[in-house]
Write a protein that holds these residues in place. Structure first.
Motif, PDB file in Angstrom:
ATOM      1  N   ALA A 368      41.225  36.729  79.219  1.00 41.05           N
ATOM      2  CA  ALA A 368      42.438  37.539  79.124  1.00 41.05           C
ATOM      3  C   ALA A 368      42.136  39.007  79.382  1.00 41.05           C
ATOM      4  N   THR A 369      41.014  39.479  78.909  1.00 42.15           N
ATOM      5  CA  THR A 369      40.640  40.874  79.137  1.00 42.15           C
ATOM      6  C   THR A 369      40.433  41.143  80.618  1.00 42.15           C
ATOM      7  N   GLU A 370      39.794  40.221  81.331  1.00 43.93           N
ATOM      8  CA  GLU A 370      39.616  40.380  82.773  1.00 43.93           C
ATOM      9  C   GLU A 370      40.964  40.431  83.484  1.00 43.93           C
ATOM     10  N   GLU A 371      41.879  39.579  83.057  1.00 38.54           N
ATOM     11  CA  GLU A 371      43.209  39.558  83.674  1.00 38.54           C
ATOM     12  C   GLU A 371      43.965  40.851  83.372  1.00 38.54           C
ATOM     13  N   LEU A 372      43.856  41.332  82.157  1.00 38.81           N
ATOM     14  CA  LEU A 372      44.541  42.565  81.775  1.00 38.81           C
ATOM     15  C   LEU A 372      43.956  43.767  82.499  1.00 38.81           C
ATOM     16  N   GLN A 373      42.652  43.780  82.706  1.00 44.73           N
ATOM     17  CA  GLN A 373      42.040  44.880  83.456  1.00 44.73           C
ATOM     18  C   GLN A 373      42.548  44.903  84.892  1.00 44.73           C
ATOM     19  N   MET A 374      42.671  43.725  85.482  1.00 43.36           N
ATOM     20  CA  MET A 374      43.190  43.641  86.839  1.00 43.36           C
ATOM     21  C   MET A 374      44.648  44.084  86.879  1.00 43.36           C
ATOM     22  N   MET A 375      45.438  43.687  85.879  1.00 47.63           N
ATOM     23  CA  MET A 375      46.837  44.089  85.815  1.00 47.63           C
ATOM     24  C   MET A 375      46.968  45.592  85.628  1.00 47.63           C
ATOM     25  N   ALA A 376      46.159  46.159  84.745  1.00 54.98           N
ATOM     26  CA  ALA A 376      46.228  47.600  84.488  1.00 54.98           C
ATOM     27  C   ALA A 376      45.937  48.389  85.758  1.00 54.98           C
ATOM     28  N   LEU A 381      47.444  51.980  85.645  1.00 52.04           N
ATOM     29  CA  LEU A 381      47.191  52.363  84.260  1.00 52.04           C
ATOM     30  C   LEU A 381      45.680  52.388  84.035  1.00 52.04           C
ATOM     31  N   GLY A 382      45.182  53.527  83.599  1.00 50.83           N
ATOM     32  CA  GLY A 382      43.735  53.704  83.539  1.00 50.83           C
ATOM     33  C   GLY A 382      43.060  53.095  82.326  1.00 50.83           C
ATOM     34  N   GLU A 383      43.823  52.862  81.264  1.00 47.88           N
ATOM     35  CA  GLU A 383      43.218  52.397  80.016  1.00 47.88           C
ATOM     36  C   GLU A 383      43.940  51.149  79.504  1.00 47.88           C
ATOM     37  N   ILE A 384      43.213  50.379  78.681  1.00 47.98           N
ATOM     38  CA  ILE A 384      43.796  49.264  77.931  1.00 47.98           C
ATOM     39  C   ILE A 384      43.564  49.542  76.457  1.00 47.98           C
ATOM     40  N   GLU A 385      44.613  49.441  75.686  1.00 45.90           N
ATOM     41  CA  GLU A 385      44.509  49.664  74.237  1.00 45.90           C
ATOM     42  C   GLU A 385      44.986  48.414  73.517  1.00 45.90           C
ATOM     43  N   VAL A 386      44.110  47.822  72.722  1.00 48.42           N
ATOM     44  CA  VAL A 386      44.427  46.597  71.990  1.00 48.42           C
ATOM     45  C   VAL A 386      44.753  46.952  70.551  1.00 48.42           C
ATOM     46  N   VAL A 387      45.973  46.675  70.141  1.00 38.10           N
ATOM     47  CA  VAL A 387      46.409  46.911  68.761  1.00 38.10           C
ATOM     48  C   VAL A 387      45.912  45.772  67.888  1.00 38.10           C
ATOM     49  N   SER A 391      46.455  36.791  65.943  1.00 35.43           N
ATOM     50  CA  SER A 391      45.322  35.939  65.582  1.00 35.43           C
ATOM     51  C   SER A 391      44.118  36.090  66.507  1.00 35.43           C
ATOM     52  N   LEU A 392      44.304  36.734  67.677  1.00 33.03           N
ATOM     53  CA  LEU A 392      43.200  36.896  68.620  1.00 33.03           C
ATOM     54  C   LEU A 392      42.813  38.370  68.774  1.00 33.03           C
ATOM     55  N   ALA A 393      43.402  39.227  67.966  1.00 33.48           N
ATOM     56  CA  ALA A 393      43.225  40.668  68.165  1.00 33.48           C
ATOM     57  C   ALA A 393      41.769  41.090  68.003  1.00 33.48           C
ATOM     58  N   ALA A 394      41.070  40.555  67.031  1.00 36.50           N
ATOM     59  CA  ALA A 394      39.673  40.974  66.816  1.00 36.50           C
ATOM     60  C   ALA A 394      38.818  40.648  68.028  1.00 36.50           C
ATOM     61  N   GLU A 395      38.957  39.462  68.571  1.00 34.84           N
ATOM     62  CA  GLU A 395      38.181  39.089  69.755  1.00 34.84           C
ATOM     63  C   GLU A 395      38.594  39.927  70.971  1.00 34.84           C
ATOM     64  N   MET A 396      39.876  40.223  71.091  1.00 32.83           N
ATOM     65  CA  MET A 396      40.336  41.029  72.210  1.00 32.83           C
ATOM     66  C   MET A 396      39.795  42.461  72.115  1.00 32.83           C
ATOM     67  N   ARG A 397      39.767  43.001  70.928  1.00 34.22           N
ATOM     68  CA  ARG A 397      39.232  44.360  70.746  1.00 34.22           C
ATOM     69  C   ARG A 397      37.737  44.403  71.075  1.00 34.22           C
ATOM     70  N   ALA A 398      37.030  43.341  70.700  1.00 35.58           N
ATOM     71  CA  ALA A 398      35.604  43.277  71.014  1.00 35.58           C
ATOM     72  C   ALA A 398      35.396  43.115  72.519  1.00 35.58           C
ATOM     73  N   ALA A 399      36.206  42.280  73.162  1.00 34.33           N
ATOM     74  CA  ALA A 399      36.028  42.010  74.591  1.00 34.33           C
ATOM     75  C   ALA A 399      36.392  43.219  75.443  1.00 34.33           C
ATOM     76  N   SER A 400      37.358  44.018  74.972  1.00 32.95           N
ATOM     77  CA  SER A 400      37.799  45.153  75.763  1.00 32.95           C
ATOM     78  C   SER A 400      36.965  46.391  75.486  1.00 32.95           C
ATOM     79  N   GLY A 401      36.093  46.256  74.494  1.00 34.80           N
ATOM     80  CA  GLY A 401      35.055  47.204  74.227  1.00 34.80           C
ATOM     81  C   GLY A 401      35.216  48.563  73.860  1.00 34.80           C
TER      82      GLY A 401
END
Length: 401
Positions: A368-376, A381-387, A391-401
């Motif tokens: 999902a992070t790879e897909e969101l980076q491509m979409m951004a 859009l230069g940045e991705i911010e994960v709120v 239930s998947l927020a912790a993993e998404m925050r870790a993956a988006s770094g």
């Protein structure tokens, strides 16, 4: 009697995704009008929606299938007369070649009583509006402002808008969209559509309905009567005899799908790939997920749009996109383009319960992070911010770094 073909739910799912073009890899390099035509060939129509919290919804099915592309593809195709707008699955972009299949609908009463009423009670207004469009050129409903005469104002905005909608439904005006604000620009059909589309012999209602049924079955891969009726927003009672006739002629075959209580239908040459290796964020109005009952049968996905739900009562978020990975919908993300900050906001991240295990969670978050980076990047859009919500927020925050 030929035995009814039996499909597993996995086969039905793969057939459905292949019918929508998800069995193919996205193009490498420049995406052009040929790719857009192929996407329309897979989907048949693209539903239009004005919500712009992320991007106009009609752009998302193209991104899901083709990846990053020039966002002028659809407006350019409209400008060339390759596609046009009409009421099909709600307001939709449709290939110009389909115009002949929709003229019977143009002869029917509009679903909105107020639009029908303006045609019967104010034919003078309808004629005058059409004359103004013809003489003054394309305009929005707002630009068709009330006019003053010696006898006073002879229409208001609402009646002018209803007259335009009546003419649009009847096919006496066509519409494009203004880029700046997405408003409909109404114009004469001959200034929007090619002569080849307008001069093609119209199919009568029975022939048109029959052909639309075949198209719906092809775009669905496999579908029930309700699925078929929903695709072009036909009534079940209207398509039922056509489906039965098509089965008798062998143009459509009846199949059964494990776990489905109703019979389903497919084309005789139904293609079922061995695997589907897709990855896509799906618009709420993508043909894969736009019929909620089918979502549950095909993907075990309970999906509802919560835009009009009060914030405190929303379960998943405001503008939530299901995430397709392989041949399953494994998660959903509430997305927003914060254009002022040039940031793609992931306002909530959810994993579907069936895939809520540690190894899958990490795999889903990475994909999902790879897909969101491509979409951004596609949206500038230069940045991705994960709120930190979902239930998947912790993993998404870790993956988006």
């Amino acid at each position: 009697m030929t035995a009814t073909r039996r499909l597993s739910i996995s086969q039905a799912r793969r057939a459905a995704l292949a019918a929508q073009g998800f069995h193919r890899d996205r193009p490498v390099g420049r995406v052009d009008r040929r790719h857009l035509r192929r996407a329309f060939d897979d989907m048949g129509i693209i539903q239009i929606d004005s919500v712009n919290v992320l991007v106009r919804s009609q752009e998302l099915p193209i991104f899901a299938r083709l990846g990053p592309h020039d966002r002028s593809l659809i407006p350019a195709a409209t400008g060339r007369g390759e596609i046009f707008e009409y009421w099909v699955h709600e307001a939709s972009h449709v290939p110009a070649s389909q115009h002949r299949l929709l003229r019977w609908r143009m002869s029917q009463p509009h679903a909105w009583k107020g639009v029908n009423r303006i045609g019967s009670e104010r034919p003078d207004l309808v004629t005058r509006v059409l004359s103004i469009i013809g003489s003054d050129g394309a305009m929005t409903a707002g630009e068709l402002s009330p006019r003053k005469t010696p006898k006073g104002e002879w229409w208001d905005w609402d009646s002018a808008k209803a007259a335009l909608e009546f003419l649009f439904w009847k096919g006496e005006v066509a519409a494009t969209r203004r880029t700046s604000d997405f408003a409909r620009l109404y114009d004469l059909p001959e200034r929007v559509l090619p002569a080849s589309a307008l001069e093609a012999p119209a199919a009568d209602e029975d022939d048109a309905r029959r052909e639309l049924v075949v198209q719906a079955v092809r775009h669905l891969g496999v579908g029930t009567l309700h699925d078929i009726a929903d695709y072009h927003r036909q009534r079940l009672t209207d398509i039922r005899p056509h489906v039965a006739s098509l089965v008798r002629s062998g143009d459509v075959v009846e199949v059964s799908v494990d776990g489905w209580s109703q019979s389903a239908y497919a084309l005789p040459n139904l293609y079922i790939p061995q695997t589907v290796d897709a990855r896509a964020l799906l618009s709420p109005f993508d043909p894969v997920v736009w019929f909620r009952d089918r979502d549950e049968r095909l993907f075990d996905l309970h999906y509802r749009i919560e835009i009009y739900t009060p914030a405190a009562k929303r379960r998943y978020g405001y503008y939530v996109l299901p995430f397709l990975l392989g041949d399953r919908i494994v998660g959903r993300f509430d997305l927003k383009a914060d254009r002022a900050r040039q940031t793609l906001l992931v306002q909530a991240s959810w994993v579907e319960a069936a895939y809520d295990i540690p190894m899958r969670r990490q795999e889903i978050a990475r994909a999902a992070t790879e897909e969101l980076q491509m979409m951004a990047e596609w949206l500038g859009l230069g940045e991705i911010e994960v709120v930190a919500r979902g239930s998947l927020a912790a993993e998404m925050r870790a993956a988006s770094g």
